[in-house]
Each structure stands twice: as structure tokens, then as C-alpha cells.
Design an enzyme around this catalytic site. Sequence first.
Site, PDB file in Angstrom:
ATOM      1  N   GLU A   1       0.848  -1.192   0.000  1.00 39.92           N
ATOM      2  CA  GLU A   1       0.000   0.000   0.000  1.00 39.92           C
ATOM      3  C   GLU A   1       0.883   1.242   0.000  1.00 39.92           C
ATOM      4  OE1 GLU A   1      -2.779   0.508   3.221  1.00 39.92           O
ATOM      5  OE2 GLU A   1      -3.632   2.278   2.294  1.00 39.92           O
TER       6      GLU A   1
ATOM      7  N   GLY B   1       3.201   2.191  10.766  1.00 42.99           N
ATOM      8  CA  GLY B   1       2.954   1.429  11.991  1.00 42.99           C
ATOM      9  C   GLY B   1       2.706  -0.035  11.686  1.00 42.99           C
ATOM     10  N   ALA B   2       1.784  -0.298  10.761  1.00 45.31           N
ATOM     11  CA  ALA B   2       1.433  -1.675  10.440  1.00 45.31           C
ATOM     12  C   ALA B   2       0.597  -1.674   9.172  1.00 45.31           C
ATOM     13  CB  ALA B   2       0.638  -2.304  11.581  1.00 45.31           C
ATOM     14  N   MET B   3       0.375  -2.881   8.621  1.00 48.42           N
ATOM     15  CA  MET B   3      -0.335  -2.975   7.341  1.00 48.42           C
ATOM     16  C   MET B   3      -1.292  -4.154   7.360  1.00 48.42           C
ATOM     17  SD  MET B   3      -0.889  -1.859   4.353  1.00 48.42           S
ATOM     18  CE  MET B   3      -2.095  -2.666   3.297  1.00 48.42           C
TER      19      MET B   3
ATOM     20  N   ASN C   1      -2.695  -6.251   5.258  1.00 49.37           N
ATOM     21  CA  ASN C   1      -2.796  -7.235   4.178  1.00 49.37           C
ATOM     22  C   ASN C   1      -3.726  -8.386   4.573  1.00 49.37           C
ATOM     23  OD1 ASN C   1      -0.351  -5.908   3.048  1.00 49.37           O
ATOM     24  ND2 ASN C   1       0.569  -6.861   4.854  1.00 49.37           N
TER      25      ASN C   1
ATOM     26  N   HIS D   1      -6.817  -1.945  15.128  1.00 51.19           N
ATOM     27  CA  HIS D   1      -7.006  -1.177  13.895  1.00 51.19           C
ATOM     28  C   HIS D   1      -6.790  -2.063  12.660  1.00 51.19           C
ATOM     29  CE1 HIS D   1      -6.701   2.537  11.382  1.00 51.19           C
ATOM     30  NE2 HIS D   1      -5.912   1.755  10.664  1.00 51.19           N
ATOM     31  N   GLU D   2      -5.656  -2.746  12.626  1.00 54.49           N
ATOM     32  CA  GLU D   2      -5.355  -3.564  11.442  1.00 54.49           C
ATOM     33  C   GLU D   2      -6.354  -4.701  11.309  1.00 54.49           C
ATOM     34  OE1 GLU D   2      -3.374  -2.082   9.547  1.00 54.49           O
ATOM     35  OE2 GLU D   2      -2.521  -0.744  11.056  1.00 54.49           O
TER      36      GLU D   2
ATOM     37  N   HIS E   1      -9.622  -3.579   9.843  1.00 56.76           N
ATOM     38  CA  HIS E   1      -9.573  -3.342   8.399  1.00 56.76           C
ATOM     39  C   HIS E   1     -10.071  -4.542   7.599  1.00 56.76           C
ATOM     40  CE1 HIS E   1      -7.960   0.557   7.470  1.00 56.76           C
ATOM     41  NE2 HIS E   1      -6.809   0.391   8.084  1.00 56.76           N
TER      42      HIS E   1
HETATM   43 ZN   LIG Z   1      -5.342   1.820   8.656  1.00 54.28          ZN
END
Ligand SMILES: [Zn+2]
Length: 863
Positions: free
Chosen positions: A116, A255-257, A259, A291-292, A295
Site C-alpha cells: 500500500e 505502523g502496520a499494514m 494485508n 485497527h489492522e 480493516h
Molecule cells: Zn489503517
Amino acid sequence: MVKLRSDYKAPSCVVEEAYLNIDIHQDHTVVTTRLVLCTVDDAPFMLNGRDLDLQAFRLDGFDIEKDKWPLTDGGLLLEGLPAKTIVETVSICHPESNTALEGLYLSGGMYCTQCEPEGFRRIGYFPDRPDVMTCFTVRIEASRAFPQLLSNGNLLETGDAGDDRHYALWHDPHPKPSYLFACVVGDLDCAADSFTTRSGRNVDLHIYVEKGNLDLTGHAMESLKKSMSWDEERFGLEYDLDLFQIVAVSHFNMGAMENKGLNIFNSKYVLADKSTATDADLHNVESIIAHEYFHNWTGNRVTCRDWFQLTLKEGLTVFRDQCFSADMHDAGVQRAQDVSMLRAAQFPEDRSPTAHPIRPESYREINNFYTATVYEKGAEVIRMLSGYLGTDGFRRGMDLYFSRHDGQAVTCDDFVAALADANEIDLSAFSGWYSQAGTPRLQVRRDVSSVDASIALIFTQTIPETAANTPREPLPIPVRLGFLQADGAPAMLRRDGENEARTDHVLLIEKAHEVVTFYVDGSFDGAVDELTPSLLRGFSAPVILDDDLTMVERLNLMTHDEDLFNRWDAAQSLLADAVIAYSRGQGDCDQLARCYQQILADDNLLDQFKASILGIPGIAVLESRIKPADPVALHDARLALQAALGQALCDEVDACLANQATHAETAGGRALLNQLLALGVAAGNAAAVKMAGAQVLDANMSLSQGALRALMDSESPERVSGLKAFHDRWQDAPLVMEKWFQMEAMSSVGGTLERLEELMQHKAFDPNNPNKIRAVLGAFMAGNPARFYAADGSGFDFIARHLIDIDKRNPQVAARMALPLTRMAAYDDGRKAQMLYALQQIQASKPSNDLGEVVDKALAASA
Ligand SMILES: [Zn+2]
């Protein structure tokens, strides 16, 4: 090249399915993409590719000769395709030398990806846009030295590939865009657990970490399970695969992703326990994991049509993680933290050359739009919609959003339409919040009449001019409010046009000028002009409130308001006023201190809240209240106020220190202890300084770091010995060393430019690791105003020089770190000129597109 939101065109092909083969070797990686394309119309279709070495290009199995490859700057531009075609590309990329940390790269001996927003095009040729969703089958092959070969979805098979190599084959049954693709290849430890969803699906949970870090994964795993339960209960959303994986990597830009099924995290937000991380860090880990995870529905199952819609998934998911944190902890304290962050990061952005609406109209580099505006202000907009519809109405809207758009790439308008349709309500007035930049100013004045015992509130809203030049129409502003009697008791008032009197009211201010009148209830026998309005309770809208409250009224709110957020916020205003008074040599904190004494003695309040209400606003907030602002003078005044409060509250400080053991037992107690310790040290209280020196050695990181922070701006030998002891104890723990770097860089006493250069030569510093760069240079800019804003401009030159260097390796990080240099508007002409000079130096270095966009905007705004 500038991209415009209005230029959107739907893709001319559908990708029916995608097959990838990723073949990793020590000095290169070969990537094959095979796509089944079906044309929708006859417009050209782009397979994006960047810094790739194309080896072969095939259409329906036939090799196309090299001189006929449709290569353009952006990739392979396919034209005149038949209704259905199989397109195959073979290309080479170089993860081993990728320092931009976009696409496939090597971090600490492990291969990982960050796609991303547009990283996939650095891995292989592919239509790298979020509205092309397809099911991926992925084969990964590498040396057996890397036991883990991970990707999204379900593992179909593994096997031998000869030559001491092996492979794994993954299939993700959920269609997704390329930005949600991930792959990880490494030799890792795995913490395993499981979760049973509400409908009985068993989900394996795996957290992969570098060898030797397993004992630091417990908190992350618990946080994940809490998130999964919460999303089922609050939104009825279940996880949809049999496996959920998290991988912690040490080199990560963000911070993080999220996927699909394979979240990749900055190790800082996974590896944490009470000995290596503070309570605030642990809270942060929990909210980022949440949060992740959230998503998976808001972002993955329903994604963005184009990157202008980024807030569709980010604003909504930040709102969801804030609600989760409020449910897990204290809602009032959480709201204060969220607003504090908004004011420190987003409000300054609105005043800066990079101002933009939550849904931008244009960009040169989309990497530059992962901003506080898109995320935090985006979340505030969702919060207003949610508040307007009520919890049940918002849930109805969310349910319709998912049932209508599951598996689709949609727009912010589609989201708002689902909320509106589910509630049969017109929400079109809220559209201005998506299209207008700038922080609205809401002025509230009172017209009190003792004749008919009424208070008229006169609201005036103004939308400021910003660098984004968007329209400036009045916006719908929800205002929650109430009134307090002089003794702090809530007062019952009746709003004009309503029958019932109440203590809490919700208004929607929609026009530039509005007057709303309240009448006191018959049972109230006091004077109407003794009532204190408590406005914008819970920070019901992301605006700058300009009211006419007196200091006595603010003290009343701070001590008594039933709305905890407004108690905190009244204190913020009083503290900011006090700092500014100190900066003019007229400081006085007697009344504030008396109010704090009452609050500290109140057994009904949580320690966490007491700690939070003692927090003095940071420089970013203070400088918005005074023009031109002198950050160095504000910093000194802030220290002076701290010292004065420490003296005035010396009994409370001493009592707390005498009770250290009890306070040390809970997170709230530790937060309060650290706040009072800092006040004691600032006041030069010898016992406090001595105790801070000892507390640095505590086994609990909150206490250890809290003590060091208390000492940061003190000239005492305890600061020096404390930093050294902390260093010696943690020098082999790279993540904890980031705290040491931060505190060294933030000290107004020790954090000189020479010291920063030394830090960047330290063996624990890695110039390719964004965390380390942020821990030294980021902490310096945000936390050491005395030296970053030094009157001779040396701080700006220093940062410019390093940004030019970082930009060569990691443009994304350089662009983000340049933002403080662009925020010139608040300062006097001398400082502005120095900041401009620093920006011109960067521009002369021919920066990347990322850094160039930020610098050009700042220079254009100042011209
Ligand atoms: Zn986010």
C-alpha cells in the site's frame, strides 16, 4: 505529475484471476505474473511496473519479441486486447538492495512486502490500482534457510523445489486489490493460539517474530483476541479465513499494514511486555492490532475505489479503533488522548502548506496523503455521523454498507449513502466535511437575560482560508452542551421550542450565524448569570471553540463538569493561558493549583484521569494561541509553569512519592506517579530528583521511562547517570534503545546537535531503519523545541542536511519528516526566513517526488 480526483476512469479490464510466482535468490528475485484479463471496453489497460527488469512478455502463451513490448514509463500499456486474454510477465527485482521499504525488501534477514499504496508495481507487472480486485494464487520459492514462506489466504501445499530449495502455494479466496497482497520469507519463531468465532469457525492465530522474541508476543495475542470478539459484538463482523497471521519486522515505514490474513507490523507495535514497554506503549500495541484487524471488513472486504477515497477505510477504521479503546479502558481519558493527538498533529496540518480535505482533490505522490487529516480528522467526521444517527442508526447504516458493497471498491459517497438510506435520512449537508479543508472556528457568545431567565447562545462559524483553496461554506456542527450552577451542580434548562428541561443538549449548528435560547427550569432559584455553559462536550465536532468563559467558569468546569472530556479540556485552556502568561513574565498558578488539589483528593476520579488532567499542552497546541509564536520562549514558559505547579502542589507530590509502592501497582497509579514526579523534579524538589534517579532502574518500563522523562530537562547529575544506566541496561535490545535515543534527542539540556551526530554514529543506530531515524530526528523536532527552533536556525539546517541524505534511501520517510519544516506560518519573519532557507537547500538537492511535493508546496505558499 498531478493526479485529480475528477479524472477517475473505471478500469478497462477485469482480472478474472491472478497467479504469481515469486522465486527468491540471494542477489535477485524473479517474479512471474499470469493474469486472466476480460475487457470491459477498448481503452488501454496498464500493467504498472517500476524499477523492474522485464525478461519475458507473453500473450495467450505466445512469447512477444522484445522490440514489440508495449513498455512505457509507468509499465506495460496493453491496447487492442481480445475479449479474454492470458497475459504473462517475467521480471526481476532486487529486494536485497531496496532501502525505500516499498515493494519486496529485506529487513533483518527476512524478506517482506509493503504494497500500500503503490508498492506492488516494484514487485511485478500488475494493474496496481485499488479498484482492480481479483483472487490471488501465489507460489513462493526460496532456499530452505528460510523455513517460512507466507502469503495471504489459505496454504494449499508445500514441497521440495530441488537444490536445497522449497516452495509453498497459497490461495486467497477473497478478491482483493494488489495493495493488500503480502509475502514474508524468513527464519522466524511463531507464537500460536486460536480463536473460535461466534458462528463456530476455528481460526488459527500465528504471530511470527525474529528468533528469541517469543516471550514478547503475549500482549499482542491477547489484544488480537479482544479485537476479534469486540468486532463481533459491536458490529456483528466475524473473521472470514481459517488462519490469521501477524509478522513483526524491524524495518517498516509505517505502523502496520492490514494485508488480507497476513498483517505486517512494525516490530515496535508487536513486541512488548511490562519490562520493555510502557503502559502507553502497551495501550498503543492493543489499538494498532485492533485497527489492522478491523480493516479486514473496513478496507479489505469493502475497499477504496481510488486513493482519493483513502479516508473511506482509514477514517472509519480509526473511529472503530478509538471506540474499541474507549470500551477497553476509560472513555473520558481515551477521548482526551484522541483529541490531544488531533490538535497536536491535524490542526497544524490544516494551517500548513500541505492542508487538504479528508478526501483530497489532487496529489503528486499518494504516499504523502497518509496524514493526520485523512486518518484523525476522517475519524472525527465518522464520529459526527455516528453521533447524529445514534449507535443503532449507525449500526443499521454499517450493516447496509456491507451488504450492499461486500467485495467492491467504493467511494466515500457510497458510504454516506448507505448510512442515509438505512436511516431514511438526508445526510447531504455533511458532504462539506469531505470536500473542505481547514479547521472551522466556532465562536459562541452569550446573551443572558434575568428578565425571562434565559441564556441565548449566539453561534458564529467561520471556515478559514487554507493552502488547499477549497470552498468555505458553513458546515453542520454537532454541539453537545450543558450548564453548571456556580457550585458545580448540573442545571436543568429547557431549549426554546422543546417542552422538557434537561442537563445535556445536542444541537446541530448548520448556518454561519445561529442563536439558540435556553430557559432555566422553574425549580432553579439561583441567578441565571451564574450558570456556566459546558460547550462541545466530548469534543462533539473537530472545531476550534472560541467562547467567552471567564477563568472562574473554566475552573468550575475543570472541577465539576459531569463530562470528563470537558473537565480535561477546561484544564487544557487554563494551562495554555498560564504558559502564555509565564512567557510574558506574568505567570501565576495559584487558582489552578487549588483546583488540582481538589481533583487529586477526589476518590471518585480514576488515577489515569488525574494524570491526564495534569498534562500541560505541547508546543504545537500552545503556538496556535499566539502569533507570532516563539517556540523557545514557550518551552521555557512551560518549564516555568511546571516548576510553579510542582511547588504549589509540593504536599501532593510528597504524599504521592511516599506512597510510591501503592501507585506502582496499577497503570493509572504509575501514570499519576510519573506526572507528579515530573512536577517535583521541575520544582527542584531534592527528594523528587533523588527518587527519579532511583526509579530509572525499576524493572517496570513505565516507571523507568517516566523517571527519565521527569529528568530530561533538569541540569541534575541524575539525568546523566540515569541515561547512562538506561543505556547500559538495554544496549542489546534494539527496540528499547529507541526510547534511549528519543530521550537523549529530546533533552533541552543534553540534546545538542553534536550529541545528535554522536547518537547517529552509535552502534544501535541504523540509518536504514525508519524507527531509529524517527527516534533521533523525529523526537528532536517534536520534543526539543529549544534546539530545533533555535534562534540562529542551526536546528533547521541540521534537519535539512539529514533529510537530503535520507531521501536518497527512503523518500517516503524523508517526506514525512520534512513536515515540521514547512509549518512556517506561526513564526516571526526571522524564523520563517531560516526555515525557507532550509527548504531551498532541500529543493536544490533535486529531491524525490515524495519529498519534492512537500517542499514545493511549502515554497509556493511562502512566495
Ligand atoms: Zn489503517
